[in-house]
Design a protein around this motif. Sequence first.
Motif, PDB file in Angstrom:
ATOM      1  N   HIS A  19     104.632 -18.138  95.959  1.00  0.00           N
ATOM      2  CA  HIS A  19     103.903 -18.773  97.056  1.00  0.00           C
ATOM      3  C   HIS A  19     104.866 -19.156  98.175  1.00  0.00           C
ATOM      4  N   CYS A  20     104.298 -19.420  99.340  1.00  0.00           N
ATOM      5  CA  CYS A  20     105.071 -19.792 100.529  1.00  0.00           C
ATOM      6  C   CYS A  20     104.485 -21.094 101.086  1.00  0.00           C
TER       7      CYS A  20
ATOM      8  N   GLU B  94      91.259 -20.192 102.035  1.00  0.00           N
ATOM      9  CA  GLU B  94      90.553 -20.836 100.927  1.00  0.00           C
ATOM     10  C   GLU B  94      91.362 -22.027 100.424  1.00  0.00           C
ATOM     11  N   ALA B  95      90.786 -22.758  99.482  1.00  0.00           N
ATOM     12  CA  ALA B  95      91.483 -23.887  98.859  1.00  0.00           C
ATOM     13  C   ALA B  95      91.685 -23.609  97.382  1.00  0.00           C
ATOM     14  N   ASP B  96      92.786 -24.134  96.836  1.00  0.00           N
ATOM     15  CA  ASP B  96      92.988 -24.025  95.391  1.00  0.00           C
ATOM     16  C   ASP B  96      92.339 -25.227  94.701  1.00  0.00           C
ATOM     17  N   ALA B  97      92.484 -25.310  93.397  1.00  0.00           N
ATOM     18  CA  ALA B  97      91.826 -26.363  92.615  1.00  0.00           C
ATOM     19  C   ALA B  97      92.363 -27.751  92.910  1.00  0.00           C
ATOM     20  N   THR B  98      93.536 -27.844  93.529  1.00  0.00           N
ATOM     21  CA  THR B  98      94.125 -29.155  93.833  1.00  0.00           C
ATOM     22  C   THR B  98      93.852 -29.609  95.267  1.00  0.00           C
ATOM     23  N   GLY B  99      93.086 -28.812  96.036  1.00  0.00           N
ATOM     24  CA  GLY B  99      92.762 -29.186  97.410  1.00  0.00           C
ATOM     25  C   GLY B  99      93.786 -28.735  98.432  1.00  0.00           C
ATOM     26  N   GLN B 100      94.689 -27.832  98.031  1.00  0.00           N
ATOM     27  CA  GLN B 100      95.645 -27.267  98.978  1.00  0.00           C
ATOM     28  C   GLN B 100      95.028 -26.016  99.590  1.00  0.00           C
ATOM     29  N   TRP B 101      94.970 -25.962 100.913  1.00  0.00           N
ATOM     30  CA  TRP B 101      94.389 -24.817 101.608  1.00  0.00           C
ATOM     31  C   TRP B 101      95.472 -23.770 101.823  1.00  0.00           C
ATOM     32  N   PHE B 102      95.068 -22.507 101.729  1.00  0.00           N
ATOM     33  CA  PHE B 102      96.033 -21.427 101.864  1.00  0.00           C
ATOM     34  C   PHE B 102      95.394 -20.215 102.518  1.00  0.00           C
ATOM     35  N   PHE B 103      96.261 -19.363 103.042  1.00  0.00           N
ATOM     36  CA  PHE B 103      95.895 -18.060 103.564  1.00  0.00           C
ATOM     37  C   PHE B 103      96.446 -17.044 102.570  1.00  0.00           C
ATOM     38  N   GLN B 104      95.563 -16.231 102.005  1.00  0.00           N
ATOM     39  CA  GLN B 104      95.996 -15.217 101.045  1.00  0.00           C
ATOM     40  C   GLN B 104      96.418 -13.981 101.821  1.00  0.00           C
ATOM     41  N   ASN B 105      97.720 -13.819 102.001  1.00  0.00           N
ATOM     42  CA  ASN B 105      98.294 -12.729 102.779  1.00  0.00           C
ATOM     43  C   ASN B 105      98.686 -11.604 101.825  1.00  0.00           C
ATOM     44  N   GLY B 106      97.732 -10.727 101.538  1.00  0.00           N
ATOM     45  CA  GLY B 106      97.983  -9.701 100.531  1.00  0.00           C
ATOM     46  C   GLY B 106      98.236 -10.391  99.199  1.00  0.00           C
TER      47      GLY B 106
ATOM     48  N   GLN C  29     100.598 -12.503  98.562  1.00  0.00           N
ATOM     49  CA  GLN C  29     101.275 -13.801  98.701  1.00  0.00           C
ATOM     50  C   GLN C  29     100.329 -14.879  99.211  1.00  0.00           C
ATOM     51  N   ARG C  30     100.369 -16.024  98.551  1.00  0.00           N
ATOM     52  CA  ARG C  30      99.599 -17.196  98.955  1.00  0.00           C
ATOM     53  C   ARG C  30     100.458 -18.027  99.904  1.00  0.00           C
ATOM     54  N   VAL C  31      99.988 -18.181 101.135  1.00  0.00           N
ATOM     55  CA  VAL C  31     100.711 -18.939 102.157  1.00  0.00           C
ATOM     56  C   VAL C  31      99.980 -20.263 102.340  1.00  0.00           C
ATOM     57  N   TYR C  32     100.563 -21.332 101.814  1.00  0.00           N
ATOM     58  CA  TYR C  32      99.925 -22.642 101.918  1.00  0.00           C
ATOM     59  C   TYR C  32     100.010 -23.161 103.346  1.00  0.00           C
ATOM     60  N   VAL C  33      98.921 -23.803 103.798  1.00  0.00           N
ATOM     61  CA  VAL C  33      98.767 -24.209 105.192  1.00  0.00           C
ATOM     62  C   VAL C  33      99.023 -25.703 105.357  1.00  0.00           C
ATOM     63  N   GLU C  34      99.852 -26.023 106.347  1.00  0.00           N
ATOM     64  CA  GLU C  34     100.026 -27.403 106.779  1.00  0.00           C
ATOM     65  C   GLU C  34      98.853 -27.734 107.705  1.00  0.00           C
TER      66      GLU C  34
ATOM     67  N   PRO D 238     101.083 -29.231 101.866  1.00  0.00           N
ATOM     68  CA  PRO D 238     101.584 -28.649 100.618  1.00  0.00           C
ATOM     69  C   PRO D 238     103.114 -28.589 100.584  1.00  0.00           C
ATOM     70  N   ALA D 239     103.748 -28.368 101.753  1.00  0.00           N
ATOM     71  CA  ALA D 239     105.223 -28.303 101.786  1.00  0.00           C
ATOM     72  C   ALA D 239     105.838 -29.622 101.363  1.00  0.00           C
ATOM     73  N   ALA D 240     105.241 -30.738 101.790  1.00  0.00           N
ATOM     74  CA  ALA D 240     105.760 -32.060 101.390  1.00  0.00           C
ATOM     75  C   ALA D 240     105.579 -32.266  99.892  1.00  0.00           C
ATOM     76  N   ARG D 241     104.499 -31.749  99.359  1.00  0.00           N
ATOM     77  CA  ARG D 241     104.260 -31.842  97.909  1.00  0.00           C
ATOM     78  C   ARG D 241     105.319 -31.083  97.132  1.00  0.00           C
TER      79      ARG D 241
END
Length: 198
Positions: free
Chosen positions: A17-18, A61-73, A75-80, A187-190
């Motif tokens: 992930h990114c 989309e969001a994962d089960a923990t409420g972190q939103w991400f862009f699925q880039n192929g 790779q999951r790119v988590y969004v600030e 997500p980056a701070a997490r």
Amino acid sequence: MDDIVKQALAKWPNVPHCTGWLLLDRRGNWRMRDDAAQAAGAPGEPIRHTALLGFINRNYEADATGQWFFQNGPQRVYVELGYTPFVVRLARDDVSGKLMLTDQGGAAFEPAAAYLDDEGGILFTDRSTPARAAVLHDHDLDLFSEHTDLASDGQSGDFRWRDDEILKLEPLRKAEVEKRFGFVASPAARVAAGTTSS
């Protein structure tokens, strides 16, 4: 999610992930944050490429923990998040005259509840399960005000969404929005704090 993304995930299921590289700002702009922007705490450069913006919005989309991400192929790119996972625009339909809300990707957003935060921001949740939280773009506050009767306390009131539908404007503290609506703004701070992304 695009079929090409699903295929890439099936082919390469374990791509790391990114975090930190993509931001959805307070006005609904997607921004790319390179190393320098991240180090400076800057928002980064706005993404202007129409096809890329469409790709991001379709695969957001969001994962089960409420972190939103862009699925880039694969790779999951988590969004600030500049505030909430969605930013909505309020407009009046040219034909019917009814109010409309659309999110940063241009999709209709049907509000179920409205909120006023302690810094003057307007938020909505929609009718999906779980409910999505969105902040109103600040350029649309005048139109919102035209359809709102604010109570004398300045912290509550009624928003006339439709002739037959009034949403109570509920007060809330900005500091409580993330927890209340179950999303992770950074997500980056997490990750930096030692909590891994799922």
